[in-house]
Design an enzyme around this catalytic site. Sequence first.
Site, PDB file in Angstrom:
ATOM      1  N   CYS A 382       0.827  -1.203   0.000  1.00  0.00           N
ATOM      2  CA  CYS A 382       0.000   0.000   0.000  1.00  0.00           C
ATOM      3  C   CYS A 382       0.873   1.270   0.000  1.00  0.00           C
ATOM      4  O   CYS A 382       1.506   1.558  -0.996  1.00  0.00           O
ATOM      5  CB  CYS A 382      -1.006  -0.043   1.143  1.00  0.00           C
ATOM      6  SG  CYS A 382      -2.502   0.884   0.740  1.00  0.00           S
ATOM      7  N   HIS A 508      -3.660  -5.142   0.237  1.00  0.00           N
ATOM      8  CA  HIS A 508      -3.151  -5.697   1.500  1.00  0.00           C
ATOM      9  C   HIS A 508      -3.205  -7.222   1.484  1.00  0.00           C
ATOM     10  O   HIS A 508      -4.172  -7.815   1.979  1.00  0.00           O
ATOM     11  CB  HIS A 508      -3.972  -5.158   2.675  1.00  0.00           C
ATOM     12  CG  HIS A 508      -3.744  -3.713   2.937  1.00  0.00           C
ATOM     13  ND1 HIS A 508      -2.727  -3.265   3.750  1.00  0.00           N
ATOM     14  CD2 HIS A 508      -4.366  -2.609   2.460  1.00  0.00           C
ATOM     15  CE1 HIS A 508      -2.749  -1.937   3.779  1.00  0.00           C
ATOM     16  NE2 HIS A 508      -3.730  -1.520   3.010  1.00  0.00           N
ATOM     17  N   GLU A 510      -1.693  -9.219   3.268  1.00  0.00           N
ATOM     18  CA  GLU A 510      -1.599  -9.792   4.624  1.00  0.00           C
ATOM     19  C   GLU A 510      -2.951 -10.213   5.180  1.00  0.00           C
ATOM     20  O   GLU A 510      -3.024 -11.079   6.049  1.00  0.00           O
ATOM     21  CB  GLU A 510      -0.900  -8.804   5.579  1.00  0.00           C
ATOM     22  CG  GLU A 510      -1.671  -7.540   5.947  1.00  0.00           C
ATOM     23  CD  GLU A 510      -1.496  -6.373   4.969  1.00  0.00           C
ATOM     24  OE1 GLU A 510      -1.119  -6.641   3.806  1.00  0.00           O
ATOM     25  OE2 GLU A 510      -1.731  -5.218   5.362  1.00  0.00           O
TER      26      GLU A 510
HETATM   27  N1  GLN Z   1      -2.148   6.787   2.407  1.00  0.00           N
HETATM   28  C1  GLN Z   1      -2.192   5.983   1.233  1.00  0.00           C
HETATM   29  C2  GLN Z   1      -3.519   6.117   0.512  1.00  0.00           C
HETATM   30  O1  GLN Z   1      -4.509   6.457   1.095  1.00  0.00           O
HETATM   31  C3  GLN Z   1      -1.913   4.523   1.560  1.00  0.00           C
HETATM   32  C4  GLN Z   1      -2.935   3.901   2.446  1.00  0.00           C
HETATM   33  C5  GLN Z   1      -2.445   2.621   3.080  1.00  0.00           C
HETATM   34  O2  GLN Z   1      -1.247   2.367   3.132  1.00  0.00           O
HETATM   35  N2  GLN Z   1      -3.345   1.812   3.604  1.00  0.00           N
HETATM   36  O3  GLN Z   1      -3.561   5.865  -0.659  1.00  0.00           O
END
Ligand code: GLN
Length: 547
Positions: A382, A508, A510
């Site tokens: 992310c 994600h 995970e």
């Molecule tokens: N802040 C980034 C976004 O909103 C990544 C979000 C995250 O890592 N969950 O795109």
Amino acid sequence: MTRFIFVTGGVVSSLGKGITTAAIAAILEKRGLKVAIQKLDPYLNVDPGTMSPFEHGEVYVTEDGAETDLDLGHYERFSDASVNKYSNATTGSIYSEVIRKERKGQYLGKTVQVIPHITDQIKEAIKQGAQRGTDVAIIEIGGTAGDIESLPFLEAIRQFGQEQGKGKACFVHLTLLPFLRASEEMKTKPTQQSVGRLREIGIQPDILVCRCERPMTEEMRRKISLFCNVVEQDVIQEQDVETTIYEVPLDLVREGLDASLVRHLRLEDTPNPDMSDWEDLRERFRNPKGEIEIAIVGKYIQLHDAYKSIYEALAHGGAGHQHKVRFRKLEAEEVLDEGPEKLLAGVHGILVPGGFGERGLEGKIQAVKWARENGVPCFGICFGMQAMVIEHARNIAGIEGANTSEVDPDCPAPVIDLMDEQRDVSDKGGTMRLGAYPCRITEDSRAAALYGRDMVLERHRHRWEYNNHYRDTLEKSGLTSSGVYEAKNLVEIVELTDHPFHLGVQYHPEFKSKPLAPHPLFLGFVEAAIAQKDASSNPSSSKQVEA
Ligand code: GLN
């Protein structure tokens, strides 16, 4: 016909109620039962999505895009129970529904009250959480017996249990038997008092699960049974695990918890559980062939729960290769202040997790750069993937002023930018790109080799995206886009092909890793880290192999 198990906790928080609940699901599934699990949280937030990770730990995202309590992560890791937006309700979500109905005039002129209106809404949520076809629905109540804010939930489950009748509902209470060093003994009094609180409310627990550091003696069992009005065979010991939380299902079967549960629920005719896959897993955790060290370069490092699913997924990947994974937890800001070499030297892999806001981003970028230049495996998730894109843009593709517009809205080259549909969103709760989206994997990429499939479903929680305006430049300079959400042409995976492991994912992974089925990307990352360790501990032989 669905049976219900209610799990409450007493004495102190952090007893591992979520893990015990998840383990109960695992052992009932081994008896051939279809299980659903639900968490009822007494706080006022509608969901934990707006809470800081420092406050609440990780926000766990379900397949259908709900932002939920991290205990749901345990549920999915331990069991195949389906977990969705109905699997987590809070005081906030219950009250907002009741208030919505009140405004609509659905209470027909009545005074709207905690009992029966809030408790009815809680019972409604329990029924929704149970889902069709479920044999056993397990409901964990957050908080500790005696908390003011838990009371409506306890009252609701008391009513629910009574309405279901004998053999259809079962109350499990988790307590602590503290060990007092001074007198060298374990104490039962807090358990007695906690059960007392429940009985005042009208709940007589059927089963007590007693968390303890040392084994519980038969004499203690008799005493607890007598004072708490629970038969001896239903006073179950849950001692601290030796190596991993994934031993809990085995320990609970050994102590007879599954037998107690099916007796109370009149499901004795289900087969005894075959726990061989969990036994095999325990062996892999207990007797690792080696050990690797992974740096986690994040922003919420002090709190283990903030990246809970990531640590678990790494451990799963490790167990998959029968290796222990040690974590070097690093504050991204410190990596920036002290320089990556000083803090990262010697690690076998670097994982850069998700995050929000400016603090820590430049440190993450430094860590990615160091990993890339030193041939150390690097896995970005992310915000971590976004850091990889920015690093590549600045240092390889020569895109001057590359950044994410999250941190610098006026930067000259927003290689990570807000999607149009996000620009006008002002509410913070539940408005990110959330939940599972299909991702088409590019042929001949590392992602394709690891997944072994060309289409995957992975879960998202972010607002910003890889900016396609720079895609050509980024790809030509070597950053392959190896996964795309085709419906919106969004790049979901980036990787370097000429590196031992340099891969970032916008989603994600995970959240979908399980100890008995480690996520392929985590397996691949751990494998690369093991190779890195072998090469660094035996440089001459690796050179010979290369030659
Ligand atoms: N802040 C980034 C976004 O909103 C990544 C979000 C995250 O890592 N969950 O795109």
